[in-house]
Design a protein around this motif. Structure first.
Motif, PDB file in Angstrom:
ATOM      1  N   LEU A  99      42.466  36.435  47.823  1.00 34.20           N
ATOM      2  CA  LEU A  99      43.277  37.344  47.006  1.00 34.20           C
ATOM      3  C   LEU A  99      44.348  36.566  46.241  1.00 34.20           C
ATOM      4  CD1 LEU A  99      44.491  40.857  47.863  1.00 34.20           C
ATOM      5  CD2 LEU A  99      46.201  39.178  47.220  1.00 34.20           C
ATOM      6  N   SER A 100      44.975  35.610  46.885  1.00 35.47           N
ATOM      7  CA  SER A 100      46.004  34.800  46.229  1.00 35.47           C
ATOM      8  C   SER A 100      45.412  33.993  45.074  1.00 35.47           C
ATOM      9  CB  SER A 100      46.651  33.856  47.246  1.00 35.47           C
ATOM     10  OG  SER A 100      47.624  33.042  46.635  1.00 35.47           O
ATOM     11  N   SER A 101      44.216  33.421  45.290  1.00 33.53           N
ATOM     12  CA  SER A 101      43.538  32.678  44.221  1.00 33.53           C
ATOM     13  C   SER A 101      43.203  33.583  43.048  1.00 33.53           C
ATOM     14  CB  SER A 101      42.257  32.030  44.756  1.00 33.53           C
ATOM     15  OG  SER A 101      42.536  30.912  45.538  1.00 33.53           O
ATOM     16  N   SER A 102      42.787  34.798  43.368  1.00 31.99           N
ATOM     17  CA  SER A 102      42.430  35.765  42.328  1.00 31.99           C
ATOM     18  C   SER A 102      43.643  36.105  41.466  1.00 31.99           C
ATOM     19  CB  SER A 102      41.861  37.029  42.978  1.00 31.99           C
ATOM     20  OG  SER A 102      41.534  37.999  42.012  1.00 31.99           O
ATOM     21  N   LYS A 103      44.780  36.345  42.102  1.00 33.48           N
ATOM     22  CA  LYS A 103      46.002  36.653  41.353  1.00 33.48           C
ATOM     23  C   LYS A 103      46.429  35.469  40.489  1.00 33.48           C
ATOM     24  CE  LYS A 103      48.091  40.103  44.429  1.00 33.48           C
ATOM     25  NZ  LYS A 103      49.259  40.392  45.317  1.00 33.48           N
ATOM     26  N   SER A 104      46.327  34.267  41.050  1.00 35.61           N
ATOM     27  CA  SER A 104      46.695  33.069  40.286  1.00 35.61           C
ATOM     28  C   SER A 104      45.767  32.883  39.092  1.00 35.61           C
ATOM     29  CB  SER A 104      46.648  31.830  41.186  1.00 35.61           C
ATOM     30  OG  SER A 104      47.605  31.911  42.218  1.00 35.61           O
ATOM     31  N   GLY A 105      44.484  33.151  39.298  1.00 38.25           N
ATOM     32  CA  GLY A 105      43.519  33.043  38.206  1.00 38.25           C
ATOM     33  C   GLY A 105      43.821  34.006  37.082  1.00 38.25           C
ATOM     34  N   ALA A 106      44.245  35.226  37.439  1.00 35.29           N
ATOM     35  CA  ALA A 106      44.595  36.218  36.419  1.00 35.29           C
ATOM     36  C   ALA A 106      45.820  35.778  35.625  1.00 35.29           C
ATOM     37  CB  ALA A 106      44.844  37.569  37.077  1.00 35.29           C
ATOM     38  N   GLU A 107      46.784  35.142  36.302  1.00 38.78           N
ATOM     39  CA  GLU A 107      47.978  34.641  35.609  1.00 38.78           C
ATOM     40  C   GLU A 107      47.614  33.512  34.649  1.00 38.78           C
ATOM     41  OE1 GLU A 107      50.719  33.505  38.616  1.00 38.78           O
ATOM     42  OE2 GLU A 107      51.090  35.558  39.306  1.00 38.78           O
ATOM     43  N   ILE A 108      46.725  32.622  35.086  1.00 33.31           N
ATOM     44  CA  ILE A 108      46.288  31.523  34.221  1.00 33.31           C
ATOM     45  C   ILE A 108      45.572  32.069  32.985  1.00 33.31           C
ATOM     46  CG2 ILE A 108      44.727  29.538  34.044  1.00 33.31           C
ATOM     47  CD1 ILE A 108      45.225  29.102  37.076  1.00 33.31           C
ATOM     48  N   ALA A 109      44.702  33.066  33.216  1.00 35.57           N
ATOM     49  CA  ALA A 109      43.917  33.632  32.114  1.00 35.57           C
ATOM     50  C   ALA A 109      44.723  34.603  31.256  1.00 35.57           C
ATOM     51  CB  ALA A 109      42.684  34.342  32.676  1.00 35.57           C
ATOM     52  N   GLU A 110      45.890  34.989  31.770  1.00 37.86           N
ATOM     53  CA  GLU A 110      46.766  35.937  31.068  1.00 37.86           C
ATOM     54  C   GLU A 110      46.032  37.234  30.736  1.00 37.86           C
ATOM     55  OE1 GLU A 110      48.218  33.678  27.717  1.00 37.86           O
ATOM     56  OE2 GLU A 110      49.832  32.787  28.897  1.00 37.86           O
ATOM     57  N   VAL A 111      45.462  37.828  31.782  1.00 36.30           N
ATOM     58  CA  VAL A 111      44.734  39.087  31.612  1.00 36.30           C
ATOM     59  C   VAL A 111      45.447  40.192  32.379  1.00 36.30           C
ATOM     60  CG1 VAL A 111      42.512  37.948  31.307  1.00 36.30           C
ATOM     61  CG2 VAL A 111      43.255  38.583  33.618  1.00 36.30           C
ATOM     62  N   LYS A 112      45.149  41.419  32.000  1.00 35.33           N
ATOM     63  CA  LYS A 112      45.687  42.586  32.699  1.00 35.33           C
ATOM     64  C   LYS A 112      44.845  42.819  33.940  1.00 35.33           C
ATOM     65  CE  LYS A 112      46.764  47.495  32.007  1.00 35.33           C
ATOM     66  NZ  LYS A 112      46.672  48.641  31.058  1.00 35.33           N
ATOM     67  N   MET A 113      45.446  42.687  35.104  1.00 33.72           N
ATOM     68  CA  MET A 113      44.688  42.795  36.347  1.00 33.72           C
ATOM     69  C   MET A 113      45.513  43.448  37.445  1.00 33.72           C
ATOM     70  SD  MET A 113      43.926  41.273  39.572  1.00 33.72           S
ATOM     71  CE  MET A 113      43.965  39.500  39.741  1.00 33.72           C
ATOM     72  N   GLU A 114      44.871  44.342  38.184  1.00 33.60           N
ATOM     73  CA  GLU A 114      45.452  44.916  39.394  1.00 33.60           C
ATOM     74  C   GLU A 114      44.623  44.421  40.577  1.00 33.60           C
ATOM     75  OE1 GLU A 114      48.076  46.720  39.842  1.00 33.60           O
ATOM     76  OE2 GLU A 114      48.603  47.433  37.825  1.00 33.60           O
ATOM     77  N   CYS A 115      45.280  44.245  41.728  1.00 35.61           N
ATOM     78  CA  CYS A 115      44.592  43.683  42.886  1.00 35.61           C
ATOM     79  C   CYS A 115      44.865  44.556  44.107  1.00 35.61           C
ATOM     80  CB  CYS A 115      45.079  42.257  43.127  1.00 35.61           C
ATOM     81  SG  CYS A 115      43.864  41.200  43.900  1.00 35.61           S
ATOM     82  N   VAL A 116      43.819  44.828  44.868  1.00 39.17           N
ATOM     83  CA  VAL A 116      43.944  45.601  46.098  1.00 39.17           C
ATOM     84  C   VAL A 116      43.587  44.706  47.276  1.00 39.17           C
ATOM     85  CG1 VAL A 116      43.014  47.533  47.448  1.00 39.17           C
ATOM     86  CG2 VAL A 116      43.426  47.804  44.993  1.00 39.17           C
ATOM     87  N   ASP A 117      44.496  44.619  48.228  1.00 38.18           N
ATOM     88  CA  ASP A 117      44.203  43.927  49.481  1.00 38.18           C
ATOM     89  C   ASP A 117      43.474  44.922  50.378  1.00 38.18           C
ATOM     90  OD1 ASP A 117      44.127  42.585  51.886  1.00 38.18           O
ATOM     91  OD2 ASP A 117      46.224  41.933  51.828  1.00 38.18           O
TER      92      ASP A 117
END
Length: 286
Positions: A99-117
């Motif tokens: 999940l942490s990698s996924s959030k970091s990837g979204a920040e790098i890609a600068e995309v609109k993303m929501e994440c559910v644990d």
């Protein structure tokens, strides 16, 4: 070109049901299985039969690793070409850094993303995605769906019967004394994922027959008291046992839908061949 509203992303610890496999908006990011210097993408480069065979015969026990943030970033950049936003649902953050990698990837890609644990794994993730797709069809937006799913993650109930003590021992999760006594006494450990998303020991049962009856009792109790009408049985290379368990359950709860699926290769590395898990969500109030 008009973009579609939501792309759904899960990692390969999720059970890819027929619904998820057939849905064009669902994307699966594989974790990696390592046998020494050899690496395999979970669910893509190694069949379950090949995995179990290698585990039985390998001198060095396999390891697993989460996708790197850069892998998520590449996927999210590509997805953003066709979707307005991404909703990612991942294995419990207490069990993996995915999940942490996924959030970091979204920040790098600068995309609109929501994440559910999910606070879960396997079909615990699957059921959340399937629920989310229903909510989307009802017209809920990204934030409404995310909030509703995150509020429902603690509705998960699960009982995991560990099938192979030898695999737990080789993987360093059981001492030599525990392994010896467990095999000597034919102990069947039962674990679960608690409300915090952590794997915890729950019970120990003598004999496979008693262990299956234990699962039957838990499922039937949920059917009668909590109004549960659908459960998943996840199995690790023991389909016939899962089918036997399904028959035992439906003999006592004939109107209960029981879906049988296979645990992913990554989970098989940790849980062991012969593992059977019963998972369900207590029905949410709409």
């Amino acid at each position: 070109m008009t973009k579609k509203p939501i792309a759904w992303v899960v990692d390969s610890t999720a059970y890819v049901s027929d619904i998820l496999a057939a849905h064009p908006d669902v994307h699966v990011v594989p974790l990696t299985i390592h046998f020494g210097q050899e690496q395999y993408a979970d669910g893509l480069e190694l069949t379950s039969d090949q995995l179990y065979d290698r585990i039985r015969n390998a001198d060095e026990f396999p390891k697993t690793s989460q996708p790197a943030a850069g892998e998520f970033a590449k996927l999210y950049e590509k997805i953003s070409e066709n979707y307005e936003a991404i909703l990612a649902i991942h294995v419990s953050s207490k069990l993996s850094g995915t999940l942490s990698s996924s959030k970091s990837g979204a920040e790098i890609a600068e995309v609109k993303m929501e994440c559910v644990d999910s606070l879960a794994l396997s079909s615990g993730i699957t059921k959340l995605v399937e629920r989310g797709l229903v909510l989307q069809e009802r017209g809920l937006n990204l934030h409404e769906i995310t909030d509703k799913l995150q509020s429902e993650v603690t509705n998960l109930r699960n009982y995991i019967l560990i099938g192979n003590l030898n695999q737990l021992y080789k993987g360093g999760r059981m001492s030599g004394v525990q392994f010896f006594l467990g095999n000597l006494l034919q102990v069947k450990p039962i674990i679960h994922i608690n409300e915090l998303g952590e794997l915890k020991a729950l019970d120990k049962v003598r004999s496979q027959k008693k262990a299956l009856n234990y699962l039957v009792e838990k499922v039937v109790d949920a059917y009668e008291k909590d109004g549960v009408r659908s459960i998943d049985l996840m199995q690790g290379n023991v389909l016939s046992q899962a089918e036997e368990l399904k028959n035992l359950i439906q003999a006592k709860a004939p109107n209960l839908e029981v879906r049988i699926g296979e645990i992913s290769s990554v989970l098989a590395v940790h849980a062991g061949e012969g593992t059977i898990a019963a998972l369900w969500h207590v029905p949410a109030v709409d």
